[in-house]
Motif scaffolding. Structure first.
Motif, PDB file in Angstrom:
ATOM      1  N   MET A 174     125.261  80.117  61.017  1.00 26.47           N
ATOM      2  CA  MET A 174     126.545  79.922  60.369  1.00 26.47           C
ATOM      3  C   MET A 174     127.539  80.898  61.005  1.00 26.47           C
ATOM      4  SD  MET A 174     127.591  80.463  56.326  1.00 26.47           S
ATOM      5  CE  MET A 174     126.100  79.739  55.762  1.00 26.47           C
ATOM      6  N   SER A 175     128.663  80.384  61.441  1.00 33.49           N
ATOM      7  CA  SER A 175     129.697  81.243  62.016  1.00 33.49           C
ATOM      8  C   SER A 175     130.594  81.792  60.909  1.00 33.49           C
ATOM      9  CB  SER A 175     130.528  80.463  63.028  1.00 33.49           C
ATOM     10  OG  SER A 175     131.206  79.403  62.390  1.00 33.49           O
ATOM     11  N   THR A 176     131.208  82.916  61.213  1.00 31.49           N
ATOM     12  CA  THR A 176     132.114  83.548  60.259  1.00 31.49           C
ATOM     13  C   THR A 176     133.547  83.282  60.685  1.00 31.49           C
ATOM     14  OG1 THR A 176     130.519  85.289  59.747  1.00 31.49           O
ATOM     15  CG2 THR A 176     132.832  85.762  59.259  1.00 31.49           C
ATOM     16  N   VAL A 177     134.367  82.895  59.717  1.00 31.38           N
ATOM     17  CA  VAL A 177     135.801  82.706  59.934  1.00 31.38           C
ATOM     18  C   VAL A 177     136.554  83.529  58.898  1.00 31.38           C
ATOM     19  CG1 VAL A 177     135.542  80.398  60.944  1.00 31.38           C
ATOM     20  CG2 VAL A 177     135.953  80.633  58.485  1.00 31.38           C
ATOM     21  N   VAL A 178     137.776  83.875  59.251  1.00 28.36           N
ATOM     22  CA  VAL A 178     138.622  84.660  58.354  1.00 28.36           C
ATOM     23  C   VAL A 178     139.812  83.816  57.923  1.00 28.36           C
ATOM     24  CG1 VAL A 178     140.123  86.691  58.205  1.00 28.36           C
ATOM     25  CG2 VAL A 178     137.919  86.851  59.391  1.00 28.36           C
ATOM     26  N   LEU A 179     140.048  83.773  56.628  1.00 30.25           N
ATOM     27  CA  LEU A 179     141.210  83.113  56.045  1.00 30.25           C
ATOM     28  C   LEU A 179     142.131  84.230  55.538  1.00 30.25           C
ATOM     29  CD1 LEU A 179     142.705  80.569  55.027  1.00 30.25           C
ATOM     30  CD2 LEU A 179     141.249  80.634  53.005  1.00 30.25           C
ATOM     31  N   PRO A 180     143.128  84.623  56.355  1.00 30.99           N
ATOM     32  CA  PRO A 180     143.982  85.749  55.974  1.00 30.99           C
ATOM     33  C   PRO A 180     145.207  85.305  55.178  1.00 30.99           C
ATOM     34  CG  PRO A 180     144.503  85.097  58.208  1.00 30.99           C
ATOM     35  CD  PRO A 180     143.413  84.163  57.715  1.00 30.99           C
ATOM     36  N   GLY A 181     145.721  86.219  54.380  1.00 22.10           N
ATOM     37  CA  GLY A 181     146.953  85.944  53.655  1.00 22.10           C
ATOM     38  C   GLY A 181     147.194  86.977  52.586  1.00 22.10           C
ATOM     39  N   SER A 182     148.357  86.875  51.964  1.00 23.37           N
ATOM     40  CA  SER A 182     148.651  87.803  50.874  1.00 23.37           C
ATOM     41  C   SER A 182     148.104  87.267  49.544  1.00 23.37           C
ATOM     42  CB  SER A 182     150.154  88.079  50.782  1.00 23.37           C
ATOM     43  OG  SER A 182     150.875  86.879  50.706  1.00 23.37           O
ATOM     44  N   PHE A 183     148.022  85.944  49.394  1.00 24.79           N
ATOM     45  CA  PHE A 183     147.405  85.323  48.212  1.00 24.79           C
ATOM     46  C   PHE A 183     147.947  85.907  46.908  1.00 24.79           C
ATOM     47  CE2 PHE A 183     144.205  85.307  51.663  1.00 24.79           C
ATOM     48  CZ  PHE A 183     144.172  83.948  51.903  1.00 24.79           C
ATOM     49  N   ASP A 184     149.266  85.933  46.805  1.00 25.74           N
ATOM     50  CA  ASP A 184     149.933  86.550  45.654  1.00 25.74           C
ATOM     51  C   ASP A 184     150.769  85.526  44.898  1.00 25.74           C
ATOM     52  OD1 ASP A 184     150.998  88.410  43.880  1.00 25.74           O
ATOM     53  OD2 ASP A 184     152.469  89.165  45.309  1.00 25.74           O
ATOM     54  N   PRO A 185     150.115  84.645  44.136  1.00 28.14           N
ATOM     55  CA  PRO A 185     148.703  84.562  43.773  1.00 28.14           C
ATOM     56  C   PRO A 185     147.938  83.546  44.639  1.00 28.14           C
ATOM     57  CG  PRO A 185     149.943  83.109  42.357  1.00 28.14           C
ATOM     58  CD  PRO A 185     150.944  83.779  43.297  1.00 28.14           C
ATOM     59  N   PHE A 186     146.622  83.534  44.467  1.00 27.85           N
ATOM     60  CA  PHE A 186     145.724  82.569  45.095  1.00 27.85           C
ATOM     61  C   PHE A 186     145.943  81.227  44.405  1.00 27.85           C
ATOM     62  CE2 PHE A 186     141.422  80.732  45.819  1.00 27.85           C
ATOM     63  CZ  PHE A 186     141.275  80.989  47.174  1.00 27.85           C
ATOM     64  N   THR A 187     146.320  80.210  45.185  1.00 25.76           N
ATOM     65  CA  THR A 187     146.676  78.903  44.620  1.00 25.76           C
ATOM     66  C   THR A 187     145.534  77.893  44.771  1.00 25.76           C
ATOM     67  OG1 THR A 187     147.552  77.991  46.676  1.00 25.76           O
ATOM     68  CG2 THR A 187     149.083  79.317  45.310  1.00 25.76           C
ATOM     69  N   LEU A 188     145.734  76.733  44.179  1.00 30.93           N
ATOM     70  CA  LEU A 188     144.759  75.652  44.360  1.00 30.93           C
ATOM     71  C   LEU A 188     144.754  75.156  45.806  1.00 30.93           C
ATOM     72  CD1 LEU A 188     145.244  73.754  40.996  1.00 30.93           C
ATOM     73  CD2 LEU A 188     143.269  75.139  41.701  1.00 30.93           C
ATOM     74  N   GLY A 189     145.870  75.293  46.507  1.00 26.01           N
ATOM     75  CA  GLY A 189     145.903  74.976  47.936  1.00 26.01           C
ATOM     76  C   GLY A 189     145.019  75.926  48.728  1.00 26.01           C
ATOM     77  N   HIS A 190     145.067  77.215  48.392  1.00 26.44           N
ATOM     78  CA  HIS A 190     144.187  78.196  49.034  1.00 26.44           C
ATOM     79  C   HIS A 190     142.726  77.864  48.753  1.00 26.44           C
ATOM     80  CE1 HIS A 190     147.757  81.142  48.597  1.00 26.44           C
ATOM     81  NE2 HIS A 190     147.713  80.727  49.857  1.00 26.44           N
ATOM     82  N   LEU A 191     142.440  77.499  47.518  1.00 29.76           N
ATOM     83  CA  LEU A 191     141.066  77.147  47.153  1.00 29.76           C
ATOM     84  C   LEU A 191     140.601  75.924  47.940  1.00 29.76           C
ATOM     85  CD1 LEU A 191     138.517  77.526  45.477  1.00 29.76           C
ATOM     86  CD2 LEU A 191     139.643  76.253  43.616  1.00 29.76           C
ATOM     87  N   ASP A 192     141.468  74.936  48.100  1.00 27.98           N
ATOM     88  CA  ASP A 192     141.122  73.744  48.873  1.00 27.98           C
ATOM     89  C   ASP A 192     140.798  74.115  50.324  1.00 27.98           C
ATOM     90  OD1 ASP A 192     140.950  70.789  49.241  1.00 27.98           O
ATOM     91  OD2 ASP A 192     142.683  71.156  50.538  1.00 27.98           O
ATOM     92  N   LEU A 193     141.626  74.953  50.947  1.00 28.13           N
ATOM     93  CA  LEU A 193     141.356  75.392  52.324  1.00 28.13           C
ATOM     94  C   LEU A 193     140.030  76.137  52.415  1.00 28.13           C
ATOM     95  CD1 LEU A 193     144.833  76.693  53.515  1.00 28.13           C
ATOM     96  CD2 LEU A 193     143.608  74.695  54.369  1.00 28.13           C
ATOM     97  N   THR A 194     139.760  76.977  51.431  1.00 27.07           N
ATOM     98  CA  THR A 194     138.507  77.729  51.399  1.00 27.07           C
ATOM     99  C   THR A 194     137.318  76.791  51.322  1.00 27.07           C
ATOM    100  OG1 THR A 194     139.648  79.562  50.296  1.00 27.07           O
ATOM    101  CG2 THR A 194     137.244  79.512  50.150  1.00 27.07           C
ATOM    102  N   ARG A 195     137.381  75.837  50.413  1.00 25.42           N
ATOM    103  CA  ARG A 195     136.285  74.859  50.266  1.00 25.42           C
ATOM    104  C   ARG A 195     136.061  74.081  51.562  1.00 25.42           C
ATOM    105  NH1 ARG A 195     138.132  73.004  44.519  1.00 25.42           N
ATOM    106  NH2 ARG A 195     136.518  73.977  43.245  1.00 25.42           N
ATOM    107  N   ARG A 196     137.150  73.671  52.179  1.00 21.67           N
ATOM    108  CA  ARG A 196     137.044  72.868  53.397  1.00 21.67           C
ATOM    109  C   ARG A 196     136.481  73.670  54.554  1.00 21.67           C
ATOM    110  NH1 ARG A 196     142.792  70.686  53.770  1.00 21.67           N
ATOM    111  NH2 ARG A 196     142.067  69.718  55.675  1.00 21.67           N
ATOM    112  N   ALA A 197     136.882  74.930  54.681  1.00 23.43           N
ATOM    113  CA  ALA A 197     136.320  75.784  55.736  1.00 23.43           C
ATOM    114  C   ALA A 197     134.833  76.012  55.494  1.00 23.43           C
ATOM    115  CB  ALA A 197     137.071  77.109  55.805  1.00 23.43           C
TER     116      ALA A 197
END
Length: 163
Positions: free
Chosen positions: A1-24
């Motif tokens: 399994m490769s490691t990837v980084v999802l960077p950002g300020s996430f202020d706040p963490f949105t459902l869009g961020h969660l979707d990107l996380t799930r997809r990655a």
């Protein structure tokens, strides 16, 4: 399994961020959500509140084994990627404007350290949502409960109660 980084300020963490996380994660990656402090942005949640909310969201979503949240130290993102063994950065694109902003950074990251950038098109359901708009709507008394996970909403309410 490769490691990837999802960077950002996430202020706040949105459902869009969660979707990107799930997809990655669904692509077979170990995902590190790298939470940064951006001095150019007027934040609402401190780093600890953001990390706590994201960790709670990951647990609720059943992603805690494949995804972790960490503070992004000051310095170059590519140095962090090297330190954690990540060969790629994941970025979501809501529009062509996002691509215009992200492309030079992706090219620089590749130039500096060979770090690739994986662009994922934001699901249309979430493409109108940004953390800054969520903060603004929330600050003006609007309902953002359908744009952010419950732990993020709890963190926003707690920050508003302190202000």
């Amino acid at each position: 399994m490769s490691t990837v980084v999802l960077p950002g300020s996430f202020d706040p963490f949105t459902l869009g961020h969660l979707d990107l996380t799930r997809r990655a994660a669904a692509l077979g990656h170990h995902v590190i959500i790298a939470v940064s402090h951006n001095p150019a942005k007027k934040g609402t949640l401190d780093l600890e509140a953001r990390l706590g909310a994201i960790t709670a969201v990951l647990a609720e979503a059943g992603l805690a084994e494949q995804v972790e949240a960490r503070t992004l130290p000051r310095g170059l993102l590519v140095d962090f990627c090297r330190d954690v063994g990540a060969g790629a950065v994941v970025r979501g694109l809501r529009s062509q404007l996002d691509l215009a902003y992200e492309e030079p950074m992706a090219r620089m990251n590749h130039h500096l350290a060979g770090v690739e950038t994986l662009f994922l098109l934001t699901d249309a359901t979430w493409s109108h949502i940004s953390s800054s708009l969520v903060r603004e709507v929330h600050a003006l008394g609007g309902d953002v409960s359908d744009m952010i996970p419950a732990p993020s909403l709890d963190a926003l309410h707690a920050a508003a109660a302190v202000s």
